[in-house]
Write an enzyme that holds these catalytic residues in place. Structure first.
Site, mmCIF file in Angstrom:
data_model
loop_
_atom_site.group_PDB
_atom_site.id
_atom_site.type_symbol
_atom_site.label_atom_id
_atom_site.label_comp_id
_atom_site.label_asym_id
_atom_site.label_seq_id
_atom_site.Cartn_x
_atom_site.Cartn_y
_atom_site.Cartn_z
ATOM 1 N N GLU A 230 40.200 -23.971 -57.823
ATOM 2 C CA GLU A 230 40.280 -22.823 -56.916
ATOM 3 C C GLU A 230 40.129 -23.397 -55.522
ATOM 4 O OE1 GLU A 230 38.906 -20.885 -54.485
ATOM 5 O OE2 GLU A 230 38.402 -18.913 -55.277
ATOM 6 N N CYS A 264 37.453 -18.162 -48.986
ATOM 7 C CA CYS A 264 38.830 -18.519 -49.352
ATOM 8 C C CYS A 264 39.719 -17.287 -49.440
ATOM 9 C CB CYS A 264 38.846 -19.253 -50.696
ATOM 10 S SG CYS A 264 37.964 -20.808 -50.681
#
Length: 459
Positions: A230, A264
């Site tokens: 990720e 993010c």
């Protein structure tokens, strides 16, 4: 000379924690314990595993204030957000305690066998390599499904949050969890390679930068080990003319400034249809301008500091380069005086593809607005990025759902904030990574999907 992991309070610039870094021998010993624990943990029932996870969640909820303060001290998360993160981490543990058995139930598949099915079996010790920006949530996003699947966890946390890392391991000890099922590895970043290459580590979960993910994935691949990555994102948020502009402005503001924008999945590129561009920028500027930047220990603070001096310097470079390239700075954009690594809430308009704040991931309270002539151009701008983590669309629900199919991202929110939820899978495509975390998809990443064929063969 002994190496140490050092945490520095980003609001004050003072050292708050120092922990000795693990030696190569200590790394091996940690994995020894993880393997020994796996030999018995893998045979436990789902209910036995759930009992441990529920106890861990309960302990965190009972000690939320002291655990939250560690995040505030080590990486600058405002205390109100930090409490929310501890509770969300507990929720992840509770969710998998409740649902893991159903997620991993045997799947019967008809064939020429008398009986044929797939069963999901644990792999062994799993290594989690995690970043600093959500120390508790990301730890439990990794460990809750991994443990409930019957694996053991070795967590190598970011070297700048050693106090958080130690506290998470201490929670497992405090509730009497079986020794070795969850351990913190206080390793320096270059020493992670030793852990990945250890034959007893069966897979790797990495959350962090594109550069770090590339290095971890390369090492794991060379050892023929699976990995979930990720990585970063330059997440688009499309606002079309038929959107509820007031609600969109409220949510976009929140999405951009949670954790001082160090997320993010924050809204990074706000792409607004030209016919409502000026109106929306006005609404956004009003909301961003009201935000309180300050000491993250204060209940009134909405935006804390940037986590490190080097990160703030890079953020300011992105802003100044973007303005120099022709963008307009509506708010912020100036480095403040004083202690700590604070950065003002900043709003840039007139941003176009190729400018630094559009081309690169911005990790801080910097809202970037781009104009699009229509929905078609907005989609093209949204997809004009090497990343593909998450996206948002503000329009009618029906139109937003249709557009989601054309957005190159692993997660799309229509008329809402992009967030992670234990019930729903999340992850990216392109340079934002691969694999999925959370939900049923996440718990199936680190298992052996074993096919079982039972005879005799049927006609």
């Amino acid at each position: 000379m002994m190496s140490v992991l050092t945490a520095t309070d980003p609001a004050r610039g003072t050292v708050v924690q120092e922990v000795p870094a693990a030696t190569p021998q200590e790394i091996t010993a940690t994995i020894d314990r993880a393997q020994s624990a796996f030999d018995s943990w893998r045979t436990t029932s789902f209910e036995e595993r759930a009992e441990v996870l529920r106890a861990v969640a309960g302990h965190m909820r009972d000690h939320v204030d002291e655990l939250a303060l560690l995040m505030t001290e080590e990486m600058g998360k405002p205390i109100t957000e930090a409490r929310g993160e501890v509770n969300k981490a507990a929720w992840a543990a509770e969710h998998y305690a409740e649902h893991a058995q159903a997620y991993l139930a045997d799947e019967v598949i008809a064939s020429d066998a008398t009986s044929s099915y797939v069963q999901y079996l644990p792999l062994g010790p799993i290594l989690g390599v995690l970043p600093w920006n959500a120390p508790f949530w990301l730890a439990f996003r990794f460990c809750a499904p991994t443990l409930m699947a019957g694996n053991t966890c070795v967590m190598k946390h970011d070297p700048h949050v050693p106090g958080c890392a130690k506290a998470i391991a201490d929670v497992f000890d405090a509730v009497g969890a079986p020794a070795g099922i969850f351990q913190t590895l206080f390793a320096q970043t270059p020493d992670v390679e030793q852990a990945i290459r250890d034959p007893r580590i069966r897979a790797v979960s990495f959350t962090g930068s594109e550069r770090g993910g590339s290095a971890v994935a390369s090492i794991a691949a060379s050892e023929i080990k699976p990995a979930v990555l990720e990585l970063g994102g330059s997440d688009p948020c499309i606002v079309l003319a038929d959107a509820d502009l007031v609600e969109a402005a409220d949510i976009v503001t929140l999405s951009r400034i949670v954790n001082a924008g160090q997320s993010c999945i924050a809204a990074k590129r706000i792409i607004v249809e030209r016919s409502v561009h000026d109106e929306f920028v006005g609404l956004l500027a009003e909301r961003l301008g009201r935000l309180v930047v300050g000491d993250p220990r204060e209940e009134s603070t909405q935006v804390g500091p940037i986590a490190r001096a080097d990160l703030r310097e890079n953020l300011h470079r992105q802003v100044t380069e973007t303005v120099a390239a022709g963008a307009t700075c509506v708010l912020g954009g100036e480095l403040p005086d004083g202690d700590g690594w604070f950065y003002p809430v900043t709003l840039l308009t007139g941003v176009t593809p190729g400018m630094a704040a559009c081309r690169e991931e911005t990790f801080g309270p910097v809202a970037v607005v781009m104009a699009a002539d229509d929905a078609e151009q907005a989609l093209a701008l949204a997809n004009d990025t090497p990343y593909g983590l998450a996206a948002a669309v503000w329009t009618s629900a029906e139109r937003g759902e249709a557009m989601a199919r054309d957005i190159a991202a692993g997660q799309v929110a229509v008329n809402g904030i992009v967030k992670t939820d234990p019930r729903l899978p999340s992850g990216g495509i392109k340079r934002s990574g691969y694999g999925r975390e959370l939900g049923a998809h996440g718990i199936r990443e680190f298992v052996n999907a074993q096919q079982v064929w039972v005879g005799p063969k049927q006609a």
